[in-house]
Design an enzyme around this catalytic site. Structure first.
Site, short mmCIF file in Angstrom:
data_model
loop_
_atom_site.label_atom_id
_atom_site.label_comp_id
_atom_site.label_asym_id
_atom_site.label_seq_id
_atom_site.Cartn_x
_atom_site.Cartn_y
_atom_site.Cartn_z
N HIS A 162 -92.41 -51.43 30.35
CA HIS A 162 -91.38 -51.96 31.27
C HIS A 162 -91.93 -51.73 32.49
CE1 HIS A 162 -89.63 -48.21 32.38
NE2 HIS A 162 -90.03 -47.62 31.09
N LEU A 163 -90.86 -52.22 33.57
CA LEU A 163 -91.39 -52.26 35.08
C LEU A 163 -91.96 -51.10 35.54
CD1 LEU A 163 -91.34 -54.11 37.38
CD2 LEU A 163 -88.76 -53.43 38.04
#
Length: 87
Positions: free
Chosen positions: A15-16
């Site tokens: 994810h980010l």
């Protein structure tokens, strides 16, 4: 050109936050750095490209480095991924 397959251990995949850490690590090198997961290939120096690959926990990615510092780049990225990318 050198390559190695690595298992993604992060519980939430790339994810980010871990994608950003991976990109920051990759940008330290001059080599072209990509990875392949399932049928998609992503530029490891682009957060959007890494996020677009939709890498989940348990996925295997094949890192490929091509350039003057390819061996160092591959070793550094494999170590970063195996250590959990900050998680």
């Amino acid at each position: 050109m050198v390559s190695q397959t690595v298992l993604i251990k992060n519980p939430t995949g790339l994810h980010l936050r871990p994608a950003g850490i991976l990109c920051k690590e990759a940008m330290q090198f001059k080599s072209l750095i990509t990875f392949t997961c399932r049928e998609s290939t992503a530029n490891a120096k682009s957060v959007l490209s890494v996020l677009g690959a939709c890498v989940k926990c348990g996925d295997e990615v094949e890192l490929t480095c091509d350039g003057e510092d390819e061996v160092e780049a591959l070793a550094s990225l494999v170590e970063a991924i195996e250590s959990g990318l900050g998680e």
